[in-house]
Scaffold this active site. Structure first.
Site, mmCIF file in Angstrom:
data_model
loop_
_atom_site.group_PDB
_atom_site.id
_atom_site.type_symbol
_atom_site.label_atom_id
_atom_site.label_comp_id
_atom_site.label_asym_id
_atom_site.label_seq_id
_atom_site.Cartn_x
_atom_site.Cartn_y
_atom_site.Cartn_z
ATOM 1 C CG HIS A 62 -23.282 21.289 1.258
ATOM 2 N ND1 HIS A 62 -23.765 21.053 2.529
ATOM 3 C CD2 HIS A 62 -22.241 20.426 1.081
ATOM 4 C CE1 HIS A 62 -23.047 20.097 3.096
ATOM 5 N NE2 HIS A 62 -22.114 19.704 2.249
ATOM 6 C CE1 TYR A 132 -28.533 25.440 4.834
ATOM 7 C CE2 TYR A 132 -29.059 24.782 7.080
ATOM 8 C CZ TYR A 132 -28.136 24.954 6.060
ATOM 9 O OH TYR A 132 -26.816 24.635 6.284
#
Length: 202
Positions: A62, A132
């Site tokens: 991604h 993240y």
């Protein structure tokens, strides 16, 4: 902490140095000034995400379109994962190149990816949790998907059985197809988007 560049240009490995005592350990996961000195990028957090995955779950590859971009620092906070980064920037000197590292909760090793780089990982244990830190808030429709099993990329997943993937990840195009369709950011776009430190006052 040690901050070292990976085989993918502009991506860095961050290795904290644990300080042990009778209670356990302490470590710095991120120091802004050290990352700025190593990368030249003024990393600022605007969103925090977590994923939890079972063993053999494969997420990615991604990335994000530019604009808006979304730089990331990714750390494994529970379990273990094999993480792979891929340069998705058309025109980059390392376009299509990759690097990999093992991340686990015990080491605290993190990876920094600025705009234009893609990331994927396979969970090596059940209940693997990845954290993240993101430079931009998520914007619907801006995720770039590339097939993590693209034979031309030949990413070193070390799989011994078919991985568990989302339908979207399984249907993602190859790197070449994504580039031909104009889905990938250019190297020049990403260089312009990288956050720079503000000029000193006075």
């Amino acid at each position: 902490m040690r901050i070292t560049e990976t085989a993918v240009r502009d991506a860095y490995r961050i290795e904290p140095e644990p300080i042990p005592d009778h209670r356990g350990t302490f470590r710095e996961g991120l120091r802004h000034s050290a990352l700025l000195a190593a990368t030249g990028h003024d990393f600022r957090v605007r969103q925090v995400n977590f994923t939890v995955s079972g063993r053999n779950v494969l997420r990615g590859i991604h990335g994000t379109t530019v604009p808006p971009g979304q730089g990331k620092i990714v750390t494994c906070v529970r379990g273990a994962a094999l993480t792979v980064l891929v340069d998705l920037r058309v025109g980059s000197p390392t376009f299509g190149h990759h690097d990999s590292l093992r991340q686990d909760a015990g080491s605290g090793t993190a990876v920094y990816l600025p705009d234009g780089l893609g990331l994927g990982y396979v969970a090596l244990t059940d209940d693997t949790c990845m954290n993240y830190l993101c430079t931009e808030e998520y914007v619907h429709g801006t995720i770039v998907d590339v097939d993590a099993l693209d034979p031309e990329l030949a990413l070193p997943w070390g799989l011994t059985e078919p991985p568990v993937r989302s339908a979207r990840d399984a249907a993602a195009p190859s790197l070449a197809a994504a580039a031909a369709a104009g889905l990938l950011p250019t190297y020049e776009e990403c260089l312009r988007a990288y956050p720079k430190a503000p000029a000193p006052r006075g």
